[in-house]
Design an enzyme around this catalytic site. Structure first.
Site, PDB file in Angstrom:
ATOM      1  N   PRO A 159       0.836  -1.215   0.000  1.00  0.00           N
ATOM      2  CA  PRO A 159       0.000   0.000   0.000  1.00  0.00           C
ATOM      3  C   PRO A 159       0.866   1.258   0.000  1.00  0.00           C
ATOM      4  O   PRO A 159       1.862   1.317   0.708  1.00  0.00           O
ATOM      5  CB  PRO A 159      -0.789  -0.103   1.310  1.00  0.00           C
ATOM      6  N   GLU A 160       0.485   2.213  -0.835  1.00  0.00           N
ATOM      7  CA  GLU A 160       1.208   3.483  -0.926  1.00  0.00           C
ATOM      8  C   GLU A 160       0.365   4.580  -0.280  1.00  0.00           C
ATOM      9  O   GLU A 160      -0.658   4.287   0.335  1.00  0.00           O
ATOM     10  CB  GLU A 160       1.518   3.778  -2.402  1.00  0.00           C
ATOM     11  N   LYS A 191       4.075   5.942   4.132  1.00  0.00           N
ATOM     12  CA  LYS A 191       3.252   4.744   3.956  1.00  0.00           C
ATOM     13  C   LYS A 191       2.852   4.129   5.292  1.00  0.00           C
ATOM     14  O   LYS A 191       2.381   2.994   5.331  1.00  0.00           O
ATOM     15  CB  LYS A 191       4.031   3.696   3.161  1.00  0.00           C
ATOM     16  N   HIS A 201      -3.185 -15.963  10.544  1.00  0.00           N
ATOM     17  CA  HIS A 201      -2.405 -14.821  10.070  1.00  0.00           C
ATOM     18  C   HIS A 201      -2.657 -13.543  10.869  1.00  0.00           C
ATOM     19  O   HIS A 201      -2.071 -12.519  10.581  1.00  0.00           O
ATOM     20  CB  HIS A 201      -2.699 -14.568   8.595  1.00  0.00           C
ATOM     21  N   ARG A 242       2.401 -12.455   5.177  1.00  0.00           N
ATOM     22  CA  ARG A 242       3.842 -12.634   4.962  1.00  0.00           C
ATOM     23  C   ARG A 242       4.699 -12.135   6.109  1.00  0.00           C
ATOM     24  O   ARG A 242       5.926 -12.257   6.064  1.00  0.00           O
ATOM     25  CB  ARG A 242       4.251 -12.013   3.624  1.00  0.00           C
ATOM     26  N   ARG A 260      12.091  -3.742  -9.119  1.00  0.00           N
ATOM     27  CA  ARG A 260      10.664  -3.432  -9.202  1.00  0.00           C
ATOM     28  C   ARG A 260      10.246  -3.301 -10.654  1.00  0.00           C
ATOM     29  O   ARG A 260      10.962  -2.696 -11.462  1.00  0.00           O
ATOM     30  CB  ARG A 260      10.362  -2.099  -8.482  1.00  0.00           C
TER      31      ARG A 260
END
Ligand SMILES: [Zn+2]
Length: 370
Positions: free
Chosen positions: A2-3, A59, A104, A123, A280
């Protein structure tokens, strides 16, 4: 990951859901998620605090917590700030206590009104930290959280003017794409909005930053602010694992280049290219976003070296593009993982076939002697 627009959306959603609620306890089953405390100490440090508001820096989310109670004279009674970096797969949910949770969910803040604020992270790269808060800035007290928050400019702040951006750019070496994503240069811009703003500004992602002319810097400044504002209005881009607390965004339907490799450019109709810069993936239109002649030759040589060379055994040797660091062009870390997975799967199949054949041979021998 997410930005800025996605994190801003989550901050606004959360503010509406939890501002004014009191935290009564916390639990965590994965200690590395907590940067600042062991799980038990964290529970003790947040219990009894009211959530006063939710903001954002770059962020990361900032969850502002009140002092534990009057008088505010001891260390534990200072106002605090909880920083939350979602990284690749972090998600925040507010649910009634007792709602089933999967494995999670790594941090849970229990609220006095019977709800829970849950941090879920497949993750496990996401991080939370609890620090004393400077009431003037809303940020951690100077020196308490070194390196935790981005140092770069906030692109939507009032003082982030075109003039200031041009001055920041002028002193920098390196490629535009890499620089825009450097959180100590600009806070909150990642892969999606770097690609989109460069396309809008008609600047090549591999352009050397110090060659950007003032009117180009103004264009990029305008493009950055426009695309970020539009993305905040559309609740962000719901790609990968991003989902905001109160629902997905729709900006992914309005992206011009990101993940559109091979599709026509919305301006000139030619194909969108994809290359990998600094690990990227990078998307651009080779026609609309041209490099200055002086830089074109050097970049052409780099792109040519992308072509894998294979030895007589069919294996390819190391490529220039596999050098690490920001200069690297090649596969993204995700693609590396997928390639390794495919190789492991092939090896498993070969081993299984061999084992099955050996078993059949052994059975045949056993049958022959019986
Ligand atoms: Zn184009």
């Amino acid at each position: 990951m997410p930005e800025l627009p996605e994190v801003e959306t989550i901050a606004r959603d959360l503010r509406g859901l939890v501002a004014g609620s009191r935290i009564v306890g916390a639990r965590s089953n994965w200690p590395p998620t907590l940067r600042s405390h062991a799980p038990e100490a964290f529970a003790g440090a947040v219990a009894g605090r009211d959530i006063e508001g939710v903001g954002r820096r770059g962020k990361q989310l900032l969850i502002w917590l009140g002092p534990v109670g009057p008088p505010a004279d001891a260390d534990g009674t200072r106002p605090a700030v909880l920083t939350v970096h979602l990284k690749m797969t972090g998600q925040l949910f507010v649910v009634p206590a007792g709602t089933p949770e999967d494995r999670h969910v790594h941090v849970v803040l229990a609220l006095a009104d019977g709800r829970e604020l849950r941090f879920r992270d497949m993750r496990k790269f996401g991080r939370m930290g609890l620090y004393g808060r400077d009431p003037a800035t809303g940020l951690p007290v100077e020196g308490e959280a070194p390196g935790v928050l981005a140092a770069g400019a906030e692109p939507l702040a009032d003082d982030f003017t075109a003039r200031r951006f041009a001055a920041l750019l002028a002193g920098r070496r390196g490629r535009l794409k890499t620089l825009l994503m450097n959180q100590d240069f600009l806070a909150g811009v990642g892969n999606i909005y770097a690609d989109e703003s460069l396309w809008r500004a008609r600047l090549h992602p591999l352009r050397d930053a110090h060659t950007v002319r003032p009117e180009e810097a103004r264009r990029l400044h305008g493009a950055l602010r426009d695309v970020l504002v539009e993305a905040v209005e559309r609740r962000g881009s719901s790609v990968d694992d991003y989902t905001a607390t109160e629902g997905d965004g729709s900006m992914q339907e309005h992206l011009a280049v990101y993940q559109r490799a091979g599709e026509p450019c919305l301006r000139c109709g030619r194909s969108i290219h994809r290359i990998v810069v600094g690990g990227r993936s990078t998307h651009f239109c080779g026609w609309c976003q041209r490099l200055p002649a002086a830089q074109r030759k050097a970049v052409a040589a780099v792109l040519r070296s992308e072509t894998p060379s294979r030895g007589p055994d069919g294996r390819r040797g190391p490529r220039w593009t596999e050098l690490s660091g920001e200069g690297a062009l090649g596969r993204t870390p995700d693609e590396e993982v997928r390639a390794a997975d495919r190789a492991a799967e092939r090896a498993r199949r070969v081993a299984a076939t061999r084992k099955a054949a050996a078993t059949r041979r052994a059975a045949a021998r056993a049958g022959g002697t019986a």
